[in-house]
Write a protein that holds these residues in place. Structure first.
Motif, PDB file in Angstrom:
ATOM      1  N   ARG A 370       0.818  -1.219   0.000  1.00 56.67           N
ATOM      2  CA  ARG A 370       0.000   0.000   0.000  1.00 56.67           C
ATOM      3  C   ARG A 370       0.855   1.274   0.000  1.00 56.67           C
ATOM      4  N   ASN A 371       0.439   2.213  -0.807  1.00 64.87           N
ATOM      5  CA  ASN A 371       1.048   3.540  -0.880  1.00 64.87           C
ATOM      6  C   ASN A 371      -0.053   4.541  -0.518  1.00 64.87           C
ATOM      7  N   PRO A 372      -0.027   5.118   0.680  1.00 59.13           N
ATOM      8  CA  PRO A 372      -1.166   5.924   1.148  1.00 59.13           C
ATOM      9  C   PRO A 372      -1.405   7.202   0.354  1.00 59.13           C
ATOM     10  N   THR A 373      -0.394   7.699  -0.317  1.00 66.60           N
ATOM     11  CA  THR A 373      -0.573   8.925  -1.107  1.00 66.60           C
ATOM     12  C   THR A 373      -0.765   8.640  -2.587  1.00 66.60           C
ATOM     13  N   GLY A 374      -0.330   7.470  -3.028  1.00 65.94           N
ATOM     14  CA  GLY A 374      -0.357   7.160  -4.450  1.00 65.94           C
ATOM     15  C   GLY A 374       0.785   7.802  -5.217  1.00 65.94           C
ATOM     16  N   VAL A 375       1.600   8.610  -4.563  1.00 64.16           N
ATOM     17  CA  VAL A 375       2.685   9.324  -5.228  1.00 64.16           C
ATOM     18  C   VAL A 375       3.854   8.376  -5.474  1.00 64.16           C
ATOM     19  N   SER A 376       4.435   8.447  -6.674  1.00 62.22           N
ATOM     20  CA  SER A 376       5.609   7.657  -6.999  1.00 62.22           C
ATOM     21  C   SER A 376       6.473   8.449  -7.965  1.00 62.22           C
ATOM     22  N   HIS A 377       7.719   8.003  -8.147  1.00 65.54           N
ATOM     23  CA  HIS A 377       8.689   8.744  -8.974  1.00 65.54           C
ATOM     24  C   HIS A 377       8.843  10.173  -8.450  1.00 65.54           C
ATOM     25  N   SER A 378       8.854  10.290  -7.140  1.00 61.16           N
ATOM     26  CA  SER A 378       8.930  11.584  -6.474  1.00 61.16           C
ATOM     27  C   SER A 378       9.499  11.369  -5.071  1.00 61.16           C
ATOM     28  N   PRO A 379      10.197  12.362  -4.515  1.00 58.96           N
ATOM     29  CA  PRO A 379      10.675  12.229  -3.137  1.00 58.96           C
ATOM     30  C   PRO A 379       9.545  12.003  -2.134  1.00 58.96           C
ATOM     31  N   ALA A 380       8.307  12.346  -2.515  1.00 59.69           N
ATOM     32  CA  ALA A 380       7.171  12.179  -1.609  1.00 59.69           C
ATOM     33  C   ALA A 380       6.624  10.750  -1.585  1.00 59.69           C
ATOM     34  N   GLU A 381       7.175   9.877  -2.395  1.00 58.04           N
ATOM     35  CA  GLU A 381       6.760   8.478  -2.401  1.00 58.04           C
ATOM     36  C   GLU A 381       6.900   7.891  -0.995  1.00 58.04           C
ATOM     37  N   TYR A 382       5.912   7.083  -0.588  1.00 59.26           N
ATOM     38  CA  TYR A 382       5.906   6.671   0.823  1.00 59.26           C
ATOM     39  C   TYR A 382       5.125   5.371   1.018  1.00 59.26           C
ATOM     40  N   ALA A 383       5.597   4.596   1.971  1.00 60.56           N
ATOM     41  CA  ALA A 383       4.836   3.453   2.485  1.00 60.56           C
ATOM     42  C   ALA A 383       5.104   3.367   3.976  1.00 60.56           C
ATOM     43  N   ALA A 384       4.069   3.124   4.759  1.00 63.07           N
ATOM     44  CA  ALA A 384       4.218   3.058   6.212  1.00 63.07           C
ATOM     45  C   ALA A 384       5.019   1.819   6.612  1.00 63.07           C
ATOM     46  N   GLU A 385       5.747   1.929   7.722  1.00 60.74           N
ATOM     47  CA  GLU A 385       6.610   0.826   8.156  1.00 60.74           C
ATOM     48  C   GLU A 385       5.821  -0.454   8.416  1.00 60.74           C
ATOM     49  N   ASP A 386       4.639  -0.325   9.028  1.00 56.30           N
ATOM     50  CA  ASP A 386       3.885  -1.541   9.323  1.00 56.30           C
ATOM     51  C   ASP A 386       3.380  -2.199   8.035  1.00 56.30           C
ATOM     52  N   ASP A 387       3.093  -1.403   7.007  1.00 51.87           N
ATOM     53  CA  ASP A 387       2.707  -1.977   5.718  1.00 51.87           C
ATOM     54  C   ASP A 387       3.892  -2.664   5.054  1.00 51.87           C
ATOM     55  N   CYS A 388       5.078  -2.057   5.176  1.00 52.52           N
ATOM     56  CA  CYS A 388       6.290  -2.680   4.625  1.00 52.52           C
ATOM     57  C   CYS A 388       6.556  -4.025   5.304  1.00 52.52           C
ATOM     58  N   VAL A 389       6.400  -4.067   6.611  1.00 50.89           N
ATOM     59  CA  VAL A 389       6.607  -5.317   7.343  1.00 50.89           C
ATOM     60  C   VAL A 389       5.551  -6.346   6.936  1.00 50.89           C
ATOM     61  N   ALA A 390       4.325  -5.891   6.718  1.00 53.28           N
ATOM     62  CA  ALA A 390       3.278  -6.795   6.226  1.00 53.28           C
ATOM     63  C   ALA A 390       3.654  -7.353   4.862  1.00 53.28           C
ATOM     64  N   GLY A 391       4.306  -6.516   4.052  1.00 54.47           N
ATOM     65  CA  GLY A 391       4.771  -6.971   2.746  1.00 54.47           C
ATOM     66  C   GLY A 391       5.844  -8.038   2.860  1.00 54.47           C
ATOM     67  N   VAL A 392       6.772  -7.860   3.812  1.00 50.73           N
ATOM     68  CA  VAL A 392       7.809  -8.869   4.052  1.00 50.73           C
ATOM     69  C   VAL A 392       7.177 -10.185   4.466  1.00 50.73           C
ATOM     70  N   THR A 393       6.213 -10.122   5.364  1.00 50.42           N
ATOM     71  CA  THR A 393       5.536 -11.337   5.829  1.00 50.42           C
ATOM     72  C   THR A 393       4.816 -12.029   4.681  1.00 50.42           C
ATOM     73  N   ALA A 394       4.109 -11.242   3.863  1.00 53.10           N
ATOM     74  CA  ALA A 394       3.389 -11.814   2.727  1.00 53.10           C
ATOM     75  C   ALA A 394       4.360 -12.459   1.742  1.00 53.10           C
ATOM     76  N   LEU A 395       5.490 -11.773   1.487  1.00 56.37           N
ATOM     77  CA  LEU A 395       6.473 -12.336   0.553  1.00 56.37           C
ATOM     78  C   LEU A 395       7.078 -13.618   1.122  1.00 56.37           C
ATOM     79  N   ALA A 396       7.377 -13.626   2.412  1.00 57.31           N
ATOM     80  CA  ALA A 396       7.908 -14.842   3.034  1.00 57.31           C
ATOM     81  C   ALA A 396       6.905 -15.978   2.953  1.00 57.31           C
ATOM     82  N   ASP A 397       5.629 -15.679   3.171  1.00 59.72           N
ATOM     83  CA  ASP A 397       4.587 -16.707   3.045  1.00 59.72           C
ATOM     84  C   ASP A 397       4.553 -17.281   1.636  1.00 59.72           C
ATOM     85  N   VAL A 398       4.644 -16.398   0.658  1.00 60.02           N
ATOM     86  CA  VAL A 398       4.603 -16.826  -0.742  1.00 60.02           C
ATOM     87  C   VAL A 398       5.822 -17.682  -1.071  1.00 60.02           C
ATOM     88  N   LEU A 399       6.998 -17.230  -0.663  1.00 66.19           N
ATOM     89  CA  LEU A 399       8.218 -17.989  -0.956  1.00 66.19           C
ATOM     90  C   LEU A 399       8.204 -19.343  -0.264  1.00 66.19           C
TER      91      LEU A 399
END
Length: 405
Positions: A370-399
């Motif tokens: 998830r990207n809460p602002t939708g902004v990308s290709h910009s310094p304002a690009e952002y993802a919250a730490e808990d969402d990033c950690v959720a992404g790691v968990t999801a990727l580990a589950d998939v692998l």
């Protein structure tokens, strides 16, 4: 090393103090620093490290020669003044996912690889996904040798200066034949997940997209002494074409952007002789994209004729719609939905990725964070730490679901 510590360590590399954005261009000092970081992370984990014939970096858990490997990863380079997450999130998450699998005591039944593809953004040489295109044979050696940056340096020259042998460039079918699945995690470049309230999504397809160069050729003259009626000013035709691009995109429910421009002679007090603009356009289907680009070119030619300006239009790159492997996509959904109440929506994307390039050769899939602002290709690009950690968990589950069964 945790996701957070890896992220903090990589964060300063190639960051501009002026803009706060990243300038990690292919085969530059910042790119070399990113490559060193990746190699050190691989070696610290006891992974087998290698660089392939096209400069892509690989780290292996298990023997890749065994075949049917599961590979994850992304890229570490950036667009000019880009954000921190586009690309690096996938690489850092891949390393963190391997750590998580080890913590779980997971037993691999297939080789597991992590890749950092080179020059994904195309910021230096104008073509995206150079590393994966070369590997997949979607870019010929001859085409690669003709790539040139804004300073007149060719891709082979840049590679050689960085200490790599450009003589090895070319397709790598043997490597791809050893890969059974490639899963790329990426920050979402849009707000679909934010709007739906979901942390993780699965990609369905990449919109067809391309880049076109519009060369408006007029007549250089004095900005202060030339009557308006006597001018052949290509900037006027270009400016009107920019507006036409927005209009055509809105009508078709697509997107179109002139994001790069070159002007000659580029003097404040000189009417330009040449205005060169690069169009990026994307749409949900091929027919819509064709409608948009055809409409923009038609308008540009009318504007050029009205101002006595010549126009050349060149398609520099094009990627048709990419449907990710349905069986692999469905398997990701099954894995992530097993024993949880996690809802994982399936969504399309207008952004190109290495996974899309490889999809013609091997089964590929993508996870979005998830990207809460939708902004990308910009310094304002952002993802919250808990969402990033959720992404790691999801990727580990998939692998684990793919490589440990």
């Amino acid at each position: 090393m945790s996701f957070h510590s890896m992220w903090a360590e990589l964060l300063p590399v190639g960051r501009s103090s002026a803009s706060g954005g990243y300038r990690r261009y292919a085969w530059t000092g910042a790119d070399a620093d990113c490559r060193t970081w990746f190699r050190e992370q691989a070696e610290a984990r006891g992974l087998t490290y290698e660089t392939d014939r096209n400069g892509n970096q690989w780290a292996w858990l298990g023997d890749p020669a065994a075949g049917n490997a599961v590979v994850t990863g992304s890229h570490l380079d950036s667009v000019p003044d880009g954000g921190a997450f586009d690309g690096p999130l996938g690489v850092v998450s891949a390393l963190a996912a391997v750590d998580e699998l080890r913590r779980r005591g997971a037993r691999l039944t297939r080789p597991l690889g992590i890749v950092n593809f080179g020059d994904e953004e195309g910021a230096r040489f104008g073509l995206a996904c150079v590393g994966s295109r070369l590997t997949a044979g979607a870019l010929t050696v001859e085409q690669a040798h003709r790539l040139i940056d804004g300073d007149g340096i060719t891709l082979p020259q840049a590679m050689e200066t960085a200490g790599y042998d450009p003589g090895t460039l070319g397709p790598d079918p043997e490597r791809l034949a050893r890969i059974g699945a490639f899963v790329e995690l990426h920050v979402e470049q849009g707000r679909a997940l934010d709007l739906s309230g979901d942390r993780i999504g699965i990609a369905s397809a990449i919109w067809p997209h391309g880049r076109w160069r519009f060369d408006f050729r007029g007549e250089a003259n004095h900005a202060g002494t030339t009557r308006l009626a006597d001018r052949h000013d290509p900037m006027l035709s270009y400016a009107e074409t920019v507006l036409a691009a927005r209009r055509e995109a809105e009508l078709a429910g697509a997107v179109a952007t002139f994001g790069k421009i070159g002007v000659e002679p580029n003097g404040v007090n000189a009417i330009p002789s040449l205005v060169r603009g690069w169009l990026d356009s994307r749409a949900a289907d091929q027919a819509s994209l064709d409608t948009v680009v055809t409409g923009i070119e038609k308008a540009a030619r009318e504007y050029a004729a009205a101002h006595g300006v010549d126009l050349d239009v060149v398609r520099e790159s094009f990627t048709p719609v990419v449907e990710f492997d349905h069986a692999l996509r469905d398997e990701l959904a099954r894995i992530l939905g097993t024993g949880t109440d996690l809802r994982v929506p399936v969504l399309g994307t207008g952004a190109g990725h290495d996974a899309g390039i490889l999809s013609d050769r091997i089964p590929t899939a993508m996870l979005f964070v998830r990207n809460p602002t939708g902004v990308s290709h910009s310094p304002a690009e952002y993802a919250a730490e808990d969402d990033c950690v959720a992404g790691v968990t999801a990727l580990a589950d998939v692998l684990e679901g793919l490589a440990c069964t």
